[in-house]
Design a protein around this motif. Structure first.
Motif, mmCIF file in Angstrom:
data_model
loop_
_atom_site.group_PDB
_atom_site.id
_atom_site.type_symbol
_atom_site.label_atom_id
_atom_site.label_comp_id
_atom_site.label_asym_id
_atom_site.label_seq_id
_atom_site.Cartn_x
_atom_site.Cartn_y
_atom_site.Cartn_z
ATOM 1 N N SER A 1 -1.060 -8.570 6.689
ATOM 2 C CA SER A 1 -1.663 -7.244 6.592
ATOM 3 C C SER A 1 -0.999 -6.233 7.528
ATOM 4 O O SER A 1 -0.828 -6.489 8.717
ATOM 5 C CB SER A 1 -3.156 -7.356 6.907
ATOM 6 O OG SER A 1 -3.681 -6.078 7.145
ATOM 7 N N HIS B 1 -0.677 -4.796 2.033
ATOM 8 C CA HIS B 1 -2.084 -4.430 1.899
ATOM 9 C C HIS B 1 -2.960 -5.244 2.850
ATOM 10 O O HIS B 1 -2.636 -6.382 3.172
ATOM 11 C CB HIS B 1 -2.500 -4.707 0.452
ATOM 12 C CG HIS B 1 -3.640 -3.880 0.000
ATOM 13 N ND1 HIS B 1 -4.930 -4.311 0.099
ATOM 14 C CD2 HIS B 1 -3.669 -2.643 -0.552
ATOM 15 C CE1 HIS B 1 -5.721 -3.361 -0.386
ATOM 16 N NE2 HIS B 1 -4.982 -2.347 -0.792
ATOM 17 N N ASN C 1 0.820 -1.205 0.000
ATOM 18 C CA ASN C 1 0.000 0.000 0.000
ATOM 19 C C ASN C 1 0.860 1.264 0.000
ATOM 20 O O ASN C 1 2.090 1.204 -0.014
ATOM 21 C CB ASN C 1 -0.980 -0.014 1.176
ATOM 22 C CG ASN C 1 -0.253 0.042 2.520
ATOM 23 O OD1 ASN C 1 0.925 0.380 2.587
ATOM 24 N ND2 ASN C 1 -0.969 -0.309 3.577
#
Length: 943
Positions: free
Chosen positions: A333, A326, A320
Motif C-alpha cells: 500500500s 492502492h 491509484n
RNA sequence: GGGUCUGUAGCUCAGUUGGUUAGAGCGCUACGUUGACAUCGUAGAGGUCUGCAGUUCAAAUCUGCACAGACCCACCA
C-alpha cells in the motif's frame, strides 16, 4: 510651382542599404490604423480615392487562424502558419475579395496548467495548497501575459489579421458555444458518463485522450513466474506489480498445453495477497510469447479490460490516481510502482517461483504534455459516442465526418486536403476512432456544464434527481425536486472540445447570438452569414487529428455545415541538419531573433520558398541571410529607379505626382495607369513587358493553387535575373523615351506581386515612390497586353545570347577585363535586328570597342568564331590559339554526340510512328540546327 | 504488426499530366568598383536523378522488388 517642377524637385534620397528594423513597426501601425485589416475597410476595387468602398457583391474570403496556445512565445512553427495565411489573405485582399483573417488564442488547458504548476513548484508550492480559485487566478494572469507577448510577436510577423475580432477559446462567446454544443450532444445521447479504463497521467492528475498519449521505445524486463506453488503453470509479464489485481489468466484456445485448464478457477496466495483466478480462452493471446499464458489485469490494461468484460471477471484496482499501489494491498500500500515491482520480484525469487527474466523491446506510454508514464486505470469519465447514429442525420459522428471528406455533406463540395495523401491518413484515423474521453481532472478550462442535485437528503429525492442536470446557464434549482443544493461537476473539458468549434464560435459577436434551434446550433450574426464555412484551414500536419478532424466532427454535427472548404497542411520546421528543434539540442531558431537580425520579410521568404506542402523543411540562418540579401536587392532596384526620377508629363499621369486624374485605359481595355508609345518600344522593352504579363498570370495561378514556393522562385528569378541583371543594365545604355516609365511600371507590378510575401519592404518602397494609397489595398495586377504587334521575347533573346557568348569567350580566353576587343558579326537574316541593338552588344560587359555588322562575309584572320542560331560572331584580338582550338574540339565533340543520338532517335520507326508529330518535328528541327552549327564550327576550326 | 513519405550537384531542395543537353539557392573556383546594390557583378567546376528489374518509341517522372532514412497509427502481455 507646377506639378512638373515639383516632380523634378523631388530628387529622392534613399538609404544605400535597406534596414528593416527602422521601418517595420511604423508600417504595421499604419496598416492597422488605416483599418485595412478589416473586411469592412477600404478595398482595392477602388481605382481612385473617391471610391474606396467595398464592392457589396465581393466574394468572401476567410481564414480562422489556428489559435496559438497561451503558454509562452512564438516559435517557427507558428511562423510558417502566420506567413502562409498572411500570403493568402493579402493576395485575396488585393484581388478585391471581402477578406477576414480572424485571430485568436487557445487556453490550452493542460499545457497552460502544467506551465503554471512548474512555476509554483519553483516557489515551493502546489495547486492544492493554493486552492482552486487562487490557482485559477494565477493561471489566468499567466495566460494574459503570455497572450500579450504572443500577440506582439504575431504583429512583428506582419500578420494582417483583424484584431477587432480577436477571440479566445475561454471567453464568453466561446463558453456559450461550448456549453450549447455539450447540451445538444447530451440531449442526443452522444455524451455519456461511464466507468472506463482511461489513460491517466499521475502527474497531471487527469485523463488524456488516446491521441494525447505518446510512445517511447525502451528496453524492459519480462518476468516469467508462477503466482504460487499450487498454480499449475507460469505466466509472463513486464509489470509484476499489476498482477496484484489479476482476476484471470488467458490462454489461446488452440494452445494444447493449457486446453484442459480453461474454465477452471484457482485461489492462490500471490505474495501475501489472495487472488481468485479464472482461466479463460482468448484468441488474441500469442502462444509464442513467454509461456503463452497471460495474467488478466482488468483494471490496468485496455485489452485485459475487454477480456474481463467478455468473461465477466471482477475488476480490481491496484494502482491509484497518484500512480501508487492502492491502499487495499497490505504490504504494498502506498508504494510507488517501481518499488512494488522490485519487492514482488524479490519475493518471487525467494520462493523460487521466478523462472525467467529477460529483456525485450517495448513501448512506454507517456503524457504528451509532461512525459510522465501513463497508467491505464478505471475511472468515471465523460465520453462522446462516435458510433451512435444520430436520428436526424441517420449517421454517426464518425460517418458524418468521413462523408464530409469523401463525397461532401450538406450540399457542400467535399473538403479538399492538400497535399492529398493526408486524406488516407484522415480516413484511417476516423475509421479507428474510439469514443472520445472529454473530461479532464484539471482546473483550468471549460468546467463541464453538468450539475448534480444533492437535495437535503439523497434518499428522499425523487428518482429523477439522480440524473445529471445539463444546462447552458447555471441552473438555480433541481428541476425534479426544486432543491437549491446543486453542485457542478468538478471536471473540465478537453481543450480540443472548444477548439473544435473554432470556425463558427469565433463568428459570434455576443453570447446571445448563439442559439439552438431545431436541434441545430445557430450563430445569429452577420459575420457568420458572410464568413462561414471558412475558405481554408492552414496548419501543420501534426495536428490533423488533434484539431482538424475534431473541427469536422463538431461542425458537421452542430451547425450542419463543413467548417472549411480546403485544408492546407504544411510540414514541420527542422534545423539545417534535419533535426527537430528542441531546447535540449540547443538548435532552436527563434523567429524574433531572426527578425531583429534580418528583418521580417527575409524570415517570411525563408519559411515559404524551397518548401513543399506536407513536407518538413530545414531552416538555417544562412537561408534567412540569403533572403535578407534579396530584400536588399529589391530595395536597390527600387532605389535606382526612384532616385533617377521620371521627368515627363506622362509619369505624372501614371500617378506619380497628381493623384486626382482618372486612370488611363490600357490597350486591352483593362484599367491601367500605363500606356506606351508603341513606336518607341525597343526589343528589350517588349521583352520585359511581355514577360511581366506572363509572370502575373503565373503568380496568380500559383497562389490560387497554394504553390507558394513556386511563385516565390519565379518572382525571384524574374526580379533578379531578368529585371535587375538584364533590363536594368540595358536601361543604362538604351535611351528610349519610354524607358523610365517602363521601369516604374515593372517595379510597381513587382511590388504588388511580392507584397503578400514581403509586405514591409514592398510597402516601404511603395511609399518612397510617392504613392497616395497604401500597397496593402492596391489592386492585384492583371496581365494586360501593353504591346501591340510583334512580340519582343525572341528578338531580345537573340541579343542576350550574343552578349553572353561574347562574355564566355572573354572569360575562356582570359582576356583581361580592361582590354577592348573588336568583333565582326555576320548576321544573316537578323541583320536589321542586330544592327539596331549595336549599342547593347557593345556596352553590356562585352568590352567591344569596334563592332562591324554585316550580312555575311569572309571569316577574319586570327579570330575566334562562335555561331548561335545562324549568326556568326568573330572576336578579333587577344586570341589564345591553343585555348580556341581546345574549345572548338570540345564543342564539335559535344555536337557530334548530340547529332548522333538525335539521328538514332529519328531512324527509329517506332519513334516516328508512335510519338506525337509535334515531338518528332521538334526533334528534326533540332537535328538540322545542330548540323548547321557543326558545319560552321568545322570550317572555323580549319582556318 | 498496419500505413505514409523521402532518397536528384559538397549542402538545402525544385522538377506540374512521361518528351530540349536535368534546374535554383548556398558553398566552391577564377576574374571584376562600367551612373542601385560587395547584403554586388561576370564566368566556371560539380549529378550514370539510391540500386535492380519491368512498362513504353521515350522514364528523374509510371509499376514491382531491394537498400537507406523520416514519420504516423495500433500496441504485445
Amino acid at each position: 510651382m507646377g506639378s512638373f517642377d515639383k516632380l523634378n524637385s523631388m530628387k529622392k534620397e534613399m538609404a544605400k542599404i535597406y534596414e528593416p528594423s527602422k521601418y517595420e513597426d511604423g508600417i504595421y501601425k499604419k496598416w492597422e490604423e488605416s483599418g485595412s485589416f478589416q473586411p469592412e475597410a477600404g478595398q482595392p476595387q477602388a481605382d481612385n480615392l473617391d471610391n474606396l468602398k467595398l464592392d457589396k457583391k465581393a466574394e468572401s474570403y476567410i481564414i480562422s487562424m489556428p489559435p496559438p496556445n497561451v503558454t509562452g512565445t512564438l516559435h517557427m512553427g507558428h511562423g510558417v502558419t502566420l506567413v502562409i495565411e498572411d500570403i493568402l489573405i493579402r493576395f485575396n485582399r488585393m484581388r478585391g475579395k471581402r477578406v477576414l483573417w480572424l485571430p485568436g488564442s487557445d487556453h490550452a488547458a493542460i499545457a497552460t496548467q502544467t506551465k503554471v504548476e512548474k512555476i509554483l513548484k519553483e516557489e515551493g508550492m502546489n495547486r492544492h495548497e493554493l486552492g482552486r480559485d487562487k490557482f485559477l487566478k494565477r493561471v489566468e494572469q499567466y495566460a494574459q501575459e503570455s497572450h500579450d507577448t504572443i500577440i506582439g510577436q504575431m504583429k512583428k510577423m506582419g500578420s494582417s489579421c483583424d484584431w477587432s475580432r480577436e477571440a479566445y477559446t475561454l471567453d464568453e462567446m466561446r463558453t456559450k458555444a461550448v456549453r450549447s454544443v455539450f447540451k445538444m450532444m447530451f440531449d442526443d445521447g452522444l455524451i455519456y458518463r461511464g466507468e472506463r479504463i482511461v489513460n491517466w497521467c499521475p502527474r497531471c492528475h487527469s485523463t488524456l485522450a488516446d491521441d494525447e498519449v505518446e510512445y517511447k521505445a525502451q528496453k524492459t524486463k519480462v518476468y516469467t513466474f508462477k503466482y504460487s506453488r499450487d498454480f499449475p503453470f507460469a505466466i509472463s509479464t513486464t509489470r509484476p506489480e499489476t498482477k496484484l489485481g489479476d482476476t484471470g489468466v488467458a490462454v489461446n484456445p488452440k494452445d494444447k498445453r493449457y486446453k484442459k485448464y480453461i474454465g477452471e478457477e484457482y485461489k492462490v496466495d500471490f505474495c501475501g495477497v489472495r487472488l481468485k483466478l479464472k482461466i479463460i480462452a482468448d484468441r488474441g493471446v500469442d502462444m509464442k510469447f513467454g509461456t503463452g499464458a497471460v495474467g488478466v489485469t482488468p483494471a490496468h490494461s485496455f485489452i485485459d479490460g475487454q477480456m474481463a468484460e467478455k468473461n465477466n471477471l471482477e475488476i480490481k484496482k491496484v494502482i491509484n490516481e497518484e500512480g501508487n499501489i492502492h491502499e487495499d494491498f497490505v504490504g504494498f500500500s502506498g508504494k510507488n510502482i517501481l518499488e512494488a515491482r522490485e519487492e514482488i520480484v524479490k519475493k518471487l525469487k525467494a520462493q523460487k517461483l521466478l523462472t525467467k527474466e529477460e529483456e525485450i523491446d517495448n513501448n512506454l506510454s507517456l503524457c504528451y504534455r509532461c512525459d510522465t508514464p501513463i497508467e491505464p486505470l478505471p475511472s468515471l469519465q465523460w465520453f462522446i459516442d462516435v458510433n451512435k447514429k444520430i436520428a436526424r442525420y441517420k449517421k454517426s459522428l464518425k460517418e458524418l465526418s468521413i462523408e464530409a471528406v469523401k463525397k461532401g455533406v450538406f450540399n457542400r463540395e467535399k473538403i479538399r486536403i492538400i497535399p492529398e495523401r493526408f486524406v488516407k491518413n484522415y480516413f484511417h484515423w476516423m475509421n479507428n476512432l474510439r469514443d472520445w474521453c472529454i473530461s479532464r481532472q484539471i482546473w483550468f478550462g471549460h468546467r463541464i456544464p453538468v450539475w448534480y442535485c444533492r437535495g437535503n437528503d439523497m434518499e428522499q429525492c425523487l428518482p429523477d434527481c439522480k440524473k445529471p442536470i445539463v444546462s447552458i446557464n447555471t441552473p438555480k434549482e433541481c428541476p425534479a425536486c426544486g432543491s437549491k443544493d446543486l453542485v457542478q461537476d468538478k471536471d473540465t473539458l478537453d481543450t480540443w472540445f472548444s477548439s473544435g468549434l473554432w470556425t463558427f464560435s469565433t463568428l459570434a459577436n455576443s453570447p446571445d447570438q448563439i442559439k439552438i434551434k431545431n436541434k441545430r446550433l445557430i450563430i445569429d450574426s452577420d459575420d457568420f452569414k458572410k464568413f462561414h464555412p471558412t475558405s481554408v484551414l492552414e496548419t501543420g500536419y501534426d495536428i490533423l487529428f488533434f484539431w482538424v478532424a475534431r473541427m469536422i466532427i463538431m461542425t458537421t454535427y452542430a451547425v450542419q455545415d463543413i467548417p472549411f472548404q480546403d485544408v492546407y497542411l504544411h510540414g514541420l520546421i527542422r534545423d539545417a541538419l534535419g533535426r527537430k528543434m528542441s531546447k535540449s539540442l540547443g538548435n532552436v531558431i527563434n523567429p524574433l531573433d531572426m527578425i531583429n537580425k534580418y528583418g521580417t520579410d527575409a524570415v517570411r521568404l525563408s519559411l515559404v520558398i524551397g518548401t513543399t506542402p506536407g513536407n518538413d523543411m530545414n531552416l538555417s540562418e544562412d537561408k534567412i541571410a540569403g533572403y535578407r540579401n534579396f530584400t536588399n536587392k529589391l530595395w536597390n532596384i527600387a532605389r535606382y529607379i526612384i532616385t533617377n526620377p521620371p521627368a515627363t508629363a506622362r509619369h505624372e499621369r501614371a500617378g506619380y505626382e497628381l493623384r486626382t486624374r482618372l486612370p488611363l485605359r490600357g490597350t486591352s481595355g483593362q484599367v491601367t495607369n500605363y500606356e506606351f508609345d508603341q513606336e518607341k518600344l525597343t526589343n528589350a522593352d517588349k521583352y520585359i513587358l511581355e514577360k511581366m504579363g506572363y509572370l502575373i498570370d503565373e503568380i496568380t495561378g500559383d497562389l490560387n493553387d497554394y504553390s507558394f514556393s513556386q511563385a516565390g522562385e519565379k518572382l525571384r528569378e524574374f526580379t533578379w535575373a531578368e529585371f535587375a541583371d538584364w533590363y536594368l543594365e540595358v536601361s543604362k545604355f538604351e535611351k528610349s523615351k519610354e524607358k523610365s516609365l517602363i521601369l516604374f511600371y515593372i517595379l510597381e507590378n513587382l511590388l504588388k506581386l511580392w507584397h503578400p510575401f514581403m509586405p514591409f519592404v514592398t510597402e516601404k518602397i511603395w511609399e518612397e515612390m510617392g504613392k497616395a494609397k497604401m500597397l496593402i489595398i492596391e489592386k492585384w495586377p492583371l496581365n494586360t497586353s501593353l504591346i501591340k504587334g510583334d512580340r519582343g521575347i525572341n528578338n531580345f533573346e537573340i541579343i542576350k545570347n550574343i552578349i553572353s557568348a561574347i562574355r564566355i569567350i572573354r572569360a575562356e580566353n582570359k582576356i583581361e577585363p580592361a582590354k577592348k576587343i573588336k568583333a565582326v558579326i555576320f548576321a544573316g537574316e537578323q541583320m536589321n535586328l542586330i544592327k539596331s541593338q549595336e549599342i547593347l552588344i557593345k556596352s553590356l560587359r562585352t568590352g567591344i570597342s569596334e563592332l562591324e555588322i554585316k550580312k555575311s562575309g569572309v571569316k577574319p584572320k586570327n579570330a575566334i568564331a562562335i555561331s548561335i542560331g545562324g549568326i556568326e560572331i568573330h572576336i578579333i584580338g587577344a586570341v589564345d590559339k591553343e585555348k580556341e582550338k581546345e574549345r572548338i574540339v570540345k564543342e564539335i565533340e559535344n555536337l557530334e554526340k548530340l547529332i548522333k543520338s538525335a539521328k538514332i532517335k529519328l531512324s527509329n520507326k517506332d519513334f516516328l510512328n508512335k510519338a506525337p508529330g509535334k515531338i518528332v518535328k521538334a526533334e528534326m528541327k533540332k537535328l538540322k540546327e545542330r548540323e548547321n552549327e557543326l558545319e560552321k564550327l568545322k570550317k572555323a576550326g580549319k582556318s
